[in-house]
Design an enzyme around this catalytic site. Sequence first.
Site, PDB file in Angstrom:
ATOM      1  CG  ASP A   1      -5.508  -2.476  17.000  1.00 43.10           C
ATOM      2  OD1 ASP A   1      -5.689  -1.636  16.899  1.00 43.10           O
ATOM      3  OD2 ASP A   1      -4.676  -2.644  16.395  1.00 43.10           O
TER       4      ASP A   1
ATOM      5  CE  LYS B   1      -9.264   2.393  12.696  1.00 39.46           C
ATOM      6  NZ  LYS B   1      -8.435   1.764  14.133  1.00 39.46           N
TER       7      LYS B   1
ATOM      8  CG  MET C   1      -6.595  -7.742   7.702  1.00 35.96           C
ATOM      9  SD  MET C   1      -6.326  -5.514   7.802  1.00 35.96           S
ATOM     10  CE  MET C   1      -4.625  -5.032   7.148  1.00 35.96           C
TER      11      MET C   1
END
Lengths: 264, 264
Positions: free
Chosen positions: A46, A67, A175
């Site tokens: 990632d 991502k 997040m």
Amino acid sequence: MAESPRRSAALRAGTVYLVGAGPGDPGLLTLRGAEVLAAATVVYHDYLVTDPILRRAAHARLVDVGKVGHGPQTTQDAIERALVQEARAGECVVRLKGGDPFVFGRGTEEALALADAGVPFEIVPGVSSAFAVPAAAGIPVTARGIASSVAVMTGHSVAGPPPAAPVADTVVVLMGVANAAAVRDRLLQSGMKPATPAAVIQRGTCPDERVVTCRLDELPEVVIREGLTAPSILVVGEAVRLRERLALRVAARDGVRVAAGVHD
Amino acid sequence: MAESPRRSAALRAGTVYLVGAGPGDPGLLTLRGAEVLAAATVVYHDYLVTDPILRRAAHARLVDVGKVGHGPQTTQDAIERALVQEARAGECVVRLKGGDPFVFGRGTEEALALADAGVPFEIVPGVSSAFAVPAAAGIPVTARGIASSVAVMTGHSVAGPPPAAPVADTVVVLMGVANAAAVRDRLLQSGMKPATPAAVIQRGTCPDERVVTCRLDELPEVVIREGLTAPSILVVGEAVRLRERLALRVAARDGVRVAAGVHD
């Protein structure tokens, strides 16, 4: 108390290792994680995984499937298919994720895809950002008499309809900055008081870490005013106040620090 | 993405390192944890820390201040005073705890005592048993579409008056077997259904790990019938069902394993 350790398992070709890289600080990788990376022939990682950790995969082909925000660079289906294909081609495959592979981050889906495809895999848990990033900022997520439970959610889950926010003395939101207003609303609805102490920690445990504290009801405004962006973690609860007693010592005496460094 | 790592900080005499040893498996110690143990001159450790990890402190005096059940062998005050005294005497002190030092286990109190005494200290987060022990048993604490939040509490906190149990899709209870009936009652009161899947994991990630699954409302009876004792972790939530898809493969093909081994 005395116990024989498990034998160190040799790495096997045709196997996928789902590895947690920890919160960013390269000293917070596990010993098994380092061992697996050193033997890997291909690493799918990632964007949150930091360079000093990637450099441990000295003999591997690196594939960035990171991502960024909501827009996947590589779809989840494509990642799962690639892991299965690489393993069947005889590679020693590492799937490297920030934090812990089973604490959000879709590691569970990848493990299920591997299980369903009959591909052998090993889970190597990592230091979860949910606990270690607040710790590095001087915020213990639990503290006797102050916080006897901690819950973890993501900012993505509040974008849709309920499930409601979890209820606990300390709530950590991964997040969370993009949906800070929705996070605040859900936490207020679930019974937290508007004046509950809150913190936003951007790039926690990394050299460019930023920490901003405020009240829960001020969170969205503070995120905008301070220009806080992903990757960031929100922490809400009375335990945030402990930062004053623990972390102000950093400036005063450089005496409080989280694990850091390159370890070879 | 590119970033310079922090320098590896040399260890300093007169400093206390609060280190998380992880859930038991010696491969789940962090690199910084291993580095700190190798340089320590004295180590104060809990009874949950396994021998292969203690052996990394090759040059240190080992002091067992473990707490078994509710009866402290060494009082919390005495531990805090000893840490301050050892640091002031110029030792390189490690306080080694199972799991993560700031996720229950009273590491917060020790950090505050050190801060108040003006003793420099460093927090080295560890792999939390709350997440890694379920993972090792094939139970991811989060899973898209099944569990979008996870909460952690201890069995001790339900022994007294409320705070109520936390509310989340998955609830992990550390030190839960002694109070399994109270835990069940609190989780039912907080809205979980009696048939919610539950698991008891004894000595998770260790060679003699035991995992028993049942319904939430059966938890206390199962603990007694199966003779499950501390150290054990309870996990409650729909995510427990995933164990069937993930962990049954262990028996079938020895393909699912958590990190394990001695790493030198």
